[in-house]
Write a protein that holds these residues in place. Structure first.
Motif, PDB file in Angstrom:
ATOM      1  N   LYS A 614       0.840  -1.202   0.000  1.00  0.00           N
ATOM      2  CA  LYS A 614       0.000   0.000   0.000  1.00  0.00           C
ATOM      3  C   LYS A 614       0.877   1.255   0.000  1.00  0.00           C
ATOM      4  CE  LYS A 614      -3.738   0.191   2.905  1.00  0.00           C
ATOM      5  NZ  LYS A 614      -4.309   0.489   4.241  1.00  0.00           N
ATOM      6  N   THR A 802      -7.176  11.664   2.148  1.00  0.00           N
ATOM      7  CA  THR A 802      -7.372  11.575   3.594  1.00  0.00           C
ATOM      8  C   THR A 802      -6.016  11.467   4.277  1.00  0.00           C
ATOM      9  OG1 THR A 802      -7.495   9.170   3.457  1.00  0.00           O
ATOM     10  CG2 THR A 802      -9.597  10.349   3.439  1.00  0.00           C
ATOM     11  N   ALA A 803      -6.029  11.656   5.595  1.00  0.00           N
ATOM     12  CA  ALA A 803      -4.795  11.499   6.357  1.00  0.00           C
ATOM     13  C   ALA A 803      -4.306  10.065   6.225  1.00  0.00           C
ATOM     14  CB  ALA A 803      -5.060  11.836   7.825  1.00  0.00           C
ATOM     15  N   ASN A 804      -3.029   9.912   5.990  1.00  0.00           N
ATOM     16  CA  ASN A 804      -2.405   8.576   5.954  1.00  0.00           C
ATOM     17  C   ASN A 804      -3.121   7.621   5.007  1.00  0.00           C
ATOM     18  OD1 ASN A 804      -0.407   9.192   8.005  1.00  0.00           O
ATOM     19  ND2 ASN A 804      -2.164   9.246   9.405  1.00  0.00           N
ATOM     20  N   GLN A 805      -3.545   8.168   3.855  1.00  0.00           N
ATOM     21  CA  GLN A 805      -4.329   7.367   2.900  1.00  0.00           C
ATOM     22  C   GLN A 805      -3.611   6.075   2.502  1.00  0.00           C
ATOM     23  OE1 GLN A 805      -5.368   9.580  -0.613  1.00  0.00           O
ATOM     24  NE2 GLN A 805      -6.671   7.960  -1.457  1.00  0.00           N
ATOM     25  N   ILE A 807      -0.990   4.608   4.173  1.00  0.00           N
ATOM     26  CA  ILE A 807      -0.159   4.045   5.240  1.00  0.00           C
ATOM     27  C   ILE A 807      -0.990   3.094   6.087  1.00  0.00           C
ATOM     28  CG2 ILE A 807       1.215   4.603   7.293  1.00  0.00           C
ATOM     29  CD1 ILE A 807       1.923   7.238   5.853  1.00  0.00           C
ATOM     30  N   SER A 808      -0.503   1.877   6.245  1.00  0.00           N
ATOM     31  CA  SER A 808      -1.227   0.883   7.020  1.00  0.00           C
ATOM     32  C   SER A 808      -0.908   0.983   8.497  1.00  0.00           C
ATOM     33  CB  SER A 808      -0.868  -0.536   6.536  1.00  0.00           C
ATOM     34  OG  SER A 808      -1.451  -0.774   5.296  1.00  0.00           O
ATOM     35  N   THR A 809       0.393   1.119   8.815  1.00  0.00           N
ATOM     36  CA  THR A 809       0.794   1.089  10.216  1.00  0.00           C
ATOM     37  C   THR A 809       1.461   2.414  10.579  1.00  0.00           C
ATOM     38  OG1 THR A 809       1.093  -1.286  10.106  1.00  0.00           O
ATOM     39  CG2 THR A 809       2.152  -0.146  11.935  1.00  0.00           C
ATOM     40  N   LEU A 810       0.889   3.074  11.598  1.00  0.00           N
ATOM     41  CA  LEU A 810       1.395   4.377  12.007  1.00  0.00           C
ATOM     42  C   LEU A 810       2.411   4.203  13.137  1.00  0.00           C
ATOM     43  CD1 LEU A 810      -2.024   6.253  12.084  1.00  0.00           C
ATOM     44  CD2 LEU A 810      -0.259   6.384  10.323  1.00  0.00           C
ATOM     45  N   VAL A 812       4.239   4.735  16.710  1.00  0.00           N
ATOM     46  CA  VAL A 812       3.799   5.072  18.062  1.00  0.00           C
ATOM     47  C   VAL A 812       4.738   6.127  18.623  1.00  0.00           C
ATOM     48  CG1 VAL A 812       3.398   4.187  20.381  1.00  0.00           C
ATOM     49  CG2 VAL A 812       2.915   2.755  18.387  1.00  0.00           C
ATOM     50  N   LEU A 813       4.169   7.264  19.042  1.00  0.00           N
ATOM     51  CA  LEU A 813       5.001   8.339  19.575  1.00  0.00           C
ATOM     52  C   LEU A 813       5.506   7.938  20.949  1.00  0.00           C
ATOM     53  CD1 LEU A 813       2.698  11.315  18.616  1.00  0.00           C
ATOM     54  CD2 LEU A 813       4.730  10.488  17.408  1.00  0.00           C
ATOM     55  N   GLN A 814       6.753   8.253  21.206  1.00  0.00           N
ATOM     56  CA  GLN A 814       7.289   7.968  22.548  1.00  0.00           C
ATOM     57  C   GLN A 814       6.835   9.063  23.505  1.00  0.00           C
ATOM     58  OE1 GLN A 814       8.706   5.077  23.213  1.00  0.00           O
ATOM     59  NE2 GLN A 814       8.310   4.603  21.062  1.00  0.00           N
ATOM     60  N   ALA A 815       6.278   8.627  24.637  1.00  0.00           N
ATOM     61  CA  ALA A 815       5.764   9.607  25.590  1.00  0.00           C
ATOM     62  C   ALA A 815       6.910  10.267  26.336  1.00  0.00           C
ATOM     63  CB  ALA A 815       4.837   8.939  26.576  1.00  0.00           C
TER      64      ALA A 815
ATOM     65  N   SER B  12       0.428   6.430  24.388  1.00  0.00           N
ATOM     66  CA  SER B  12      -0.233   7.527  23.686  1.00  0.00           C
ATOM     67  C   SER B  12       0.034   7.326  22.200  1.00  0.00           C
ATOM     68  CB  SER B  12       0.314   8.875  24.142  1.00  0.00           C
ATOM     69  OG  SER B  12      -0.330   9.862  23.364  1.00  0.00           O
ATOM     70  N   ARG B  25      -6.512   2.263  11.437  1.00  0.00           N
ATOM     71  CA  ARG B  25      -5.078   2.175  11.092  1.00  0.00           C
ATOM     72  C   ARG B  25      -4.406   1.284  12.131  1.00  0.00           C
ATOM     73  NH1 ARG B  25      -6.813   4.109   7.207  1.00  0.00           N
ATOM     74  NH2 ARG B  25      -6.073   5.848   5.939  1.00  0.00           N
ATOM     75  N   ASN B  26      -3.283   0.719  11.755  1.00  0.00           N
ATOM     76  CA  ASN B  26      -2.558  -0.151  12.672  1.00  0.00           C
ATOM     77  C   ASN B  26      -1.488   0.614  13.443  1.00  0.00           C
ATOM     78  OD1 ASN B  26      -4.011  -2.325  11.799  1.00  0.00           O
ATOM     79  ND2 ASN B  26      -2.499  -2.911  10.245  1.00  0.00           N
ATOM     80  N   PHE B  27      -1.189   0.119  14.632  1.00  0.00           N
ATOM     81  CA  PHE B  27      -0.069   0.632  15.421  1.00  0.00           C
ATOM     82  C   PHE B  27       0.741  -0.557  15.894  1.00  0.00           C
ATOM     83  CE2 PHE B  27      -3.179   3.945  15.541  1.00  0.00           C
ATOM     84  CZ  PHE B  27      -2.445   5.122  15.482  1.00  0.00           C
TER      85      PHE B  27
END
Lengths: 815, 116
Positions: A614, A802-805, A807-810, A812-815, B12, B25-27
């Motif tokens: 994708k 659309t946002a992330n049209q 992209i399958s896997t986003l 993860v932001l580090q907290a 988060s 969406r996947n994470f």
């Protein structure tokens, strides 16, 4: 003391017992103490099979529906033999000839009918007793008496050439007696057959050795103590030593009349099957008269019993019986026969289709009014009868091609197939569902096609087995199929048929899928309805449509076809299947750059790059620099061509040029189902234009035949010729006009082959070619607007929708 | 068999605007891929793959609080993971939206989630 209500049932025949079964099935055993009275000293039996008992093919024990144990098991008190002699409505009790007084809260009258014996001399002997050798044919006891007497006889006469009379005649043949059928009307079974059908039936019976006397009225039974013959009104006589009278039935109305209920031909009921005079008294079966009609067959009786049971148990207080359309299928003396509705045309609009082959005893006649079946009879060959009965019952329009209504050309009959088919036979090849699984599912109580499909997943793959699944369901349900109302809705999640839905959408200005759910479905969003609604809204609003991407299937969100490993296939547009060395090199370079696992030619003369992730889709599109081939969408797909006049020795028209023009014009046009096209340069049809949704075939003289409704996928159908035109421009115009008409009028996912058969070629031709409704100019303008609005969806590579049209896997932001 | 001790349980996942309304969406969290759905009824999280033939549930069609797998139309309830068409339930994960519109997922590690 039980706090249950008392339900008393007068009559233990098929109607009474079946209705009690229906009541029990709705939990009526908790609500009612049930008491039944039966005239005969048995449990309940299937009267329809009495003729088999008479002819010796079935043992009496085999025709019992509910043996005596059934009553004890279900806590039903049965008084049999006991005859109710009086209904006291004021005290709400019934008296019976065994001296009992039985109180009731609700009463069900199911007294049925008895044979009607026309007035004639000599029915009784000198002492007023029944003359020896005169019988009626109604009960097990009658069967025994007839059988006992026939053994001593030489020659028997059956008065009445209706269904039951002929069955009796067939039974008698087995006893080695000479059988004569005496009938008043000019042909046999005159209620079910027309003159020609009756004539064929007569000759079949004669071949079997039955003597048939038509237009004969019996004046007297001859003989002193015993029958010696019949005297007819025309003066003729017939020697015989046995007579069976089978000239119809008389409802058993007396109890009802004596207690003051309204009785005409039978006991008059309302739509809940209650006497019009007393809400505590229900009536069912042959003794009930509903909307002026009295039914003498079992199917209406089942329907009455169901409505009655729904109502009396409070399961559905609005339950109502609305009358039955009478369709019968029976076997008379081994001859299969079916009859429904009228037997003759009665209006000049009526269309009559007849096939007659007297030598083989085959006769088929259909009477069609405005495309709807209003009557049919079939004799000898009942292959198509299940379909016809359904079309008759539901009033659904018939396909244009009448021949296929009469014959299964080249295919075995449904019933034969069903009986011979083993339980292990796979019906749905996509989801691996067997006949046995479907049968068990139906027997487990799922009696609608939709319920069976959802439970077993049969028919939910490619869909091509759906008809077969419905046939198995119908066969397994023995005609007791329930129709799911949602099959008429445009989408399952909005309870409106297409025309109602369109009206509501336009009236309320609903331009997005979510607003339709909000306004027309109580805010309930249904995934299975989203794509259908999106397709409809787009066709209704065009550029004003508010596109919500979540209403699209994944393929339409990312403009590629998802594969089993979650990668996608990329098929660029190659107009008319004609490419260049430069484009091929470019495709090859892209395939190498992205290490494409498979490069394949498609059936539509294009090149498929399979195995693209994708995330890589936008990059691949940009590198290709070619527009989308829409090989994933419900839309115009491709136009396949042959080499036409450019190189081919046989070509008579420029099919390649035409195909390219077609594809350039209609690329990306969205439609209820996909549209695959082709052009052929001569009738050799190398590009298979005759089995495409739309096809153009060049014929000598500079003309083009335009075909529509062809298919060569899971369903195979040769297209019909819509018209013949003389130029490329005319082909483009007619094709576009048909596409627009199809887009506006087809059901979601209905391919052109289904659409053409449903709407009918005559109608489509008159609108699209002859402009009979004056809408051609509007159709032309609408398709032009869609053509003008075309944007290559692969341009979203640069401007995602659309946002992330892609992209399958986003991350993860580090907290 | 060592007992997994997750380093942390609250993740988060950033703004809900990353997921178009009505889509998923996947994470990737540790070794586990989780599908998060942004529906009109709120956010939900389940295992990423359909138990049938590994279809990508995040690419499915959402209706209310149900998702239909794009591969063979198996259907699941996003709130419980229960199958509505097909067999086998989905693993679900507690997830919520913070006041600022961020997705917050509770993940206790594989072992903890699969105890039930």
């Amino acid at each position: 003391m039980s706090d249950k209500q008392k339900l008393v049932v007068i009559g233990n025949g098929m109607a009474g017992a079946r209705t009690v079964e229906e009541i029990l099935a709705r939990g009526g055993g908790e609500q009612f103490d049930i008491t039944m009275f039966g005239d005969e000293p048995y449990g309940n039996y299937n009267r329809i099979l009495l003729s088999n008992v008479l002819n010796g093919t079935q043992d009496p024990a085999d025709i019992f529906l509910n043996p005596l144990e059934w009553y004890t098991e279900n806590d039903v008190t049965l008084h049999a033999p006991a005859r109710v002699t009086q209904i006291d409505r004021a005290r709400k009790e019934v008296r019976s000839n065994d001296g009992q007084v039985t109180p009731y809260d609700k009463l069900l009258i199911a007294t049925g009918s008895r044979p009607f014996v026309p007035p004639m001399e000599g029915l009784q002997g000198p002492e007023g007793e029944d003359k020896h050798g005169v019988f009626v044919f109604r009960t097990i006891d009658d069967c025994h008496k007839i059988a006992g007497y026939a053994n001593k006889c030489r020659k028997a006469a059956v008065i009445g050439g209706g269904l039951l009379g002929l069955e009796a005649a067939r039974g008698l043949l087995n006893y080695g007696v000479e059988v004569h059928v005496i009938h008043l009307a000019p042909w046999l079974m005159n209620n079910q057959l027309d003159a020609q059908g009756g004539k064929i039936l007569t000759s079949i019976m004669q071949k079997m050795g039955v003597h048939v006397h038509l237009e004969k009225a019996t004046a007297a039974v001859l003989g002193d103590d015993s029958v010696t013959g019949l005297q007819f009104k025309d003066g003729a006589t017939l020697d015989c030593d046995m007579v069976i009278i089978s000239t119809g039935i008389t409802p058993n109305n007396e109890l009802a009349r004596d207690c003051g209920l309204t009785v005409e031909r039978a006991i008059v009921t309302d739509n809940q099957m209650r006497s019009v005079d007393d809400p505590n008294i229900y009536v069912v079966g042959e003794c009930a008269q509903h909307r002026g009609r009295v039914y003498g067959l079992v199917a209406p009786l089942w329907e009455q019993g169901q409505a009655l049971a729904d109502h009396i148990t409070g399961r559905n207080e609005n339950a109502a019986y609305h009358g039955s359309k009478i369709a019968t299928k029976l076997k008379v003396m081994g001859v299969e026969l079916a009859s429904m509705g009228v037997t003759e045309a009665s209006d000049e609009r009526d269309e009559v289709v007849i096939f007659s082959e007297p030598k083989r005893g085959t006769y088929k006649k259909l009477i069609i009014r405005d495309g709807i079946l209003i009557g049919a009879m079939m004799l000898g060959d009942l292959n198509k009868v299940a379909y016809l009965m359904q079309a008759f019952d539901r009033g659904t329009p018939l396909p244009e091609e009448r021949l296929s209504l009469l014959f299964d050309i080249g295919a075995p009959s449904v019933e034969a197939t069903m009986l011979e088919m083993p339980d292990t036979a796979q019906i749905c090849n996509c989801n691996g569902v067997s006949k046995g699984q479907i049968r068990k599912c139906v027997e487990g109580g799922k009696r609608s096609l939709k319920m069976v499909m959802e439970a077993t997943r049969a028919g939910m793959g490619c869909g091509s087995c759906k008809k077969l699944v419905s046939e198995v369901v119908e066969w397994a349900a023995e005609g007791q199929v329930e129709e799911d109302p949602s099959i008429h809705y445009y989408v399952p999640g909005v309870a409106l048929i297409k025309s109602e839905l369109v009206e509501a959408i336009m009236a309320q200005g609903l331009k997005s899928v979510s607003s339709v759910f909000e306004t027309l479905a109580h805010g309930v969003e249904d995934a299975g309805s989203k794509m259908g609604l999106a397709s409809l809204l787009k066709s209704l609003w065009g550029a004003e449509y508010e596109d919500e991407r979540d209403a699209r299937y994944i393929n339409d969100r990312v403009h590629a076809n998802i594969q089993k490993d979650k990668t996608f296939s990329v098929i660029p547009r190659i107009y008319g299947g004609v490419t260049t060395a430069d484009d091929l090199i470019k495709i090859g370079q892209v395939a190498k750059k992205y290490d494409v696992p498979m490069v394949k030619f498609t059936g539509g003369q294009r090149i498929d790059l399979l195995g693209i992730t994708k995330e890589n889709l936008p990059k691949v599109w940009k590198d290709l620099g070619m527009p989308s081939g829409h090989a994933y969408a419900k839309s115009f797909r491709t136009c396949k061509t042959c080499v036409g006049t450019d190189f081919c020795r046989y070509g008579v028209g420029d099919s390649t040029g035409l195909g390219i023009k077609i594809e350039k014009r209609f690329q990306g046009i969205e439609s209820p189902g996909k549209m695959k096209l082709a052009t052929a340069g001569c009738p050799r049809n190398c590009s298979e234009a005759m089995v495409k949704d739309l096809g153009a075939v060049a014929v000598e003289g500079g003309n083009w035949e335009i075909y529509i409704g062809g298919a060569a996928g899971a369903h195979i159908r040769k297209g019909d010729i819509l018209c013949i035109v003389d130029s490329h421009d005319a082909v483009l115009q007619i094709m576009g006009r048909f596409m627009q008409y199809y887009i506006e009028n087809a059901k979601y996912l209905e391919r052109t082959y289904g659409f053409v058969e449903r709407v009918g070629m005559d109608k489509i031709r008159s609108i699209v070619v002859d402009d009979s409704e004056g809408i051609a100019a509007r159709l032309d303008a609408s398709i032009q607007a869609s053509v003008d609005a075309y944007v290559d969806p692969w341009l979203e590579a640069d401007t995602p929708a659309t946002a992330n049209q892609f992209i399958s896997t986003l991350p993860v932001l580090q907290a | 068999m060592p007992i997994m001790t997750p380093e942390k349980t609250q993740y988060s996942l950033g703004s809900v605007a990353q997921i178009p309304l009505g889509e998923g969406r996947n994470f990737q969290i540790g070794g586990t891929e989780i599908a998060v759905f942004h529906t009109r009824q709120g956010v939900f999280a389940t295992q990423a793959e359909c138990p049938h033939r590994h279809g990508p549930l995040a690419d499915g069609l959402v209706g209310g609080t149900q998702v239909t797998c794009p591969f063979h139309a198996w259907k699941f309830d996003l709130t419980t993971g229960e199958p509505l068409m097909g067999q086998c339930a989905l693993q679900t994960y507690p997830v919520r939206l913070t006041d600022s519109g961020d997705i917050e997922l509770t993940f206790l590690g594989e072992a903890a989630h699969f105890v039930s």
